[in-house]
Write a protein that holds these residues in place. Structure first.
Motif, short mmCIF file in Angstrom:
data_model
loop_
_atom_site.label_atom_id
_atom_site.label_comp_id
_atom_site.label_asym_id
_atom_site.label_seq_id
_atom_site.Cartn_x
_atom_site.Cartn_y
_atom_site.Cartn_z
N THR A 4 45.87 20.26 15.95
CA THR A 4 46.92 19.45 16.56
C THR A 4 46.82 17.98 16.14
N ASN A 5 45.63 17.53 15.74
CA ASN A 5 45.38 16.14 15.37
C ASN A 5 45.56 15.22 16.58
N ARG A 6 45.40 15.76 17.80
CA ARG A 6 45.51 14.96 19.03
C ARG A 6 44.19 14.83 19.77
N PHE A 7 43.17 15.59 19.35
CA PHE A 7 41.89 15.60 20.06
C PHE A 7 40.73 15.56 19.07
N ARG A 8 39.58 15.12 19.57
CA ARG A 8 38.33 15.29 18.85
C ARG A 8 37.60 16.45 19.52
N VAL A 38 43.20 18.46 35.50
CA VAL A 38 44.25 17.47 35.26
C VAL A 38 45.48 18.08 34.61
N TYR A 39 45.33 19.29 34.06
CA TYR A 39 46.48 19.93 33.43
C TYR A 39 46.22 21.43 33.35
N ALA A 40 47.29 22.20 33.50
CA ALA A 40 47.20 23.66 33.39
C ALA A 40 48.50 24.19 32.79
N THR A 41 48.37 25.24 32.01
CA THR A 41 49.55 25.84 31.40
C THR A 41 49.29 27.32 31.13
N GLN A 42 50.36 28.06 30.96
CA GLN A 42 50.29 29.48 30.61
C GLN A 42 51.27 29.75 29.47
N ALA A 43 50.98 30.78 28.70
CA ALA A 43 51.88 31.19 27.63
C ALA A 43 51.65 32.68 27.36
N ALA A 44 52.70 33.33 26.92
CA ALA A 44 52.62 34.77 26.63
C ALA A 44 53.32 35.07 25.32
N GLU A 83 51.25 29.12 21.46
CA GLU A 83 52.27 28.62 22.37
C GLU A 83 51.65 27.77 23.49
N ALA A 84 50.49 28.18 23.98
CA ALA A 84 49.82 27.43 25.04
C ALA A 84 49.39 26.05 24.54
N VAL A 85 48.83 25.98 23.34
CA VAL A 85 48.42 24.70 22.77
C VAL A 85 49.64 23.83 22.48
N ASN A 86 50.74 24.43 22.06
CA ASN A 86 51.98 23.67 21.89
C ASN A 86 52.41 23.03 23.20
N ASN A 87 52.22 23.75 24.31
CA ASN A 87 52.54 23.20 25.63
C ASN A 87 51.65 22.00 25.96
N VAL A 88 50.37 22.12 25.64
CA VAL A 88 49.42 21.03 25.91
C VAL A 88 49.85 19.76 25.18
N VAL A 89 50.17 19.89 23.89
CA VAL A 89 50.55 18.73 23.08
C VAL A 89 51.90 18.17 23.52
N ARG A 90 52.84 19.04 23.78
CA ARG A 90 54.18 18.59 24.21
C ARG A 90 54.10 17.79 25.50
N ASP A 91 53.34 18.30 26.48
CA ASP A 91 53.25 17.62 27.77
C ASP A 91 52.38 16.37 27.70
N LEU A 92 51.46 16.32 26.75
CA LEU A 92 50.69 15.10 26.53
C LEU A 92 51.61 14.00 26.00
N ASN A 113 54.93 13.80 26.28
CA ASN A 113 56.02 13.39 27.18
C ASN A 113 55.50 12.78 28.49
N GLY A 114 54.17 12.63 28.60
CA GLY A 114 53.60 11.95 29.74
C GLY A 114 53.33 12.80 30.97
N THR A 115 53.46 14.11 30.84
CA THR A 115 53.16 14.99 31.97
C THR A 115 51.70 14.87 32.39
N TRP A 116 50.83 14.69 31.42
CA TRP A 116 49.42 14.41 31.72
C TRP A 116 48.93 13.40 30.69
N THR A 117 47.88 12.67 31.01
CA THR A 117 47.37 11.63 30.13
C THR A 117 45.87 11.78 29.95
N VAL A 118 45.37 11.21 28.87
CA VAL A 118 43.93 11.24 28.58
C VAL A 118 43.36 9.84 28.75
N GLN A 119 42.06 9.77 28.93
CA GLN A 119 41.37 8.49 29.08
C GLN A 119 40.26 8.36 28.06
#
Length: 230
Positions: free
Chosen positions: A93-97, A173-179, A213-222, A224-230
């Motif tokens: 995703t290039n959004r996390f270490r 801080v965040y939860a998601t599901q995908a199928a 699909e679940a990881v896509n949800n994580v990145v999308r919500d990150l 759009n501000g649904t959850w934030t990192v510190q």
């Protein structure tokens, strides 16, 4: 006398021809190969200038009824497979270490061989997950009792849950599901067509699809501000 000798001669010629034909067809070998494009997350190879927080993948278990029961092994094969897929997609995703905690002994040994002291990076968040639903089924149909044709469809279904936990507070801080669902179909018409046996690769394909699909949800919500990192 010519008649007596001509028949065996013809048989010999025919026999040799059959042997040569069988030898020729029996030695025929066909080989082929081609690359298959792997399914990746939507943010793969995209630019990102935001904060990259450190993330470690924790427990990932198979909570479904699949491969559970009397004849199951003590190894959680489905959960281990899901964890490997998840780590790969998170890194892409290039959004996390993403840090590795499963090969610490090997990493320590290699550091010693290089004559350096390890300085491991601590993770602010732990991502845990579960395969909550998983199953397979085979459906089929016949036309005129199978005389005119028949078909068979193998279907694999998977559902996963991801939870991101702040290691400082223990808060989710965040939860998601995908199928996801994968199908393999084949059909015979009047004796012509393909027949397919059990395809074990469907398990990995549908698991990869659901986790993607679940990881896509994580990145999308990150983003759009649904959850934030510190």
């Amino acid at each position: 006398m010519a008649i007596l000798f001509s028949c065996p001669l013809k048989k010999s010629v025919v026999s040799v021809s059959v042997v040569l034909l069988l030898a020729t067809t029996g030695c025929s070998v066909t080989q082929s190969n081609h690359s298959v494009t792997s399914e990746t997350v939507s943010s793969y190879k995209t630019d990102y200038n935001g904060v990259k927080t450190t993330l470690v993948v924790g427990n990932f278990q198979n909570r479904s009824s699949y491969m559970q029961g009397l004849f199951s092994t003590n190894t959680d094969q489905l959960g281990n497979q899901a964890k490997t897929i998840l780590k790969t997609h998170l890194q892409q995703t290039n959004r996390f270490r993403v840090v590795d905690r499963e090969n610490l002994n090997i990493l320590k040994r290699e550091a010693e061989l290089n004559g350096v002291t390890q300085s491991l990076t601590g993770a602010r968040y732990t991502l845990t997950g579960d395969v909550t639903e998983f199953g397979r089924k085979v459906t089929g149909d016949k036309q005129l009792f199978g005389i005119l044709g028949s078909g068979k469809t193998q279907t694999a279904y998977a559902k996963v849950s991801l939870n991101i936990v702040d290691v400082m507070t223990g808060e989710v801080v965040y939860a998601t599901q995908a199928a996801g669902e994968y199908e393999l179909s084949n059909r015979e018409v009047a004796g012509f067509g393909s027949t397919a046996g059990y395809d074990a690769t469907l398990n990995g394909k549908v698991l990869n699809f659901a986790i993607t699909e679940a990881v896509n949800n994580v990145v999308r919500d990150l983003e759009n501000g649904t959850w934030t990192v510190q």
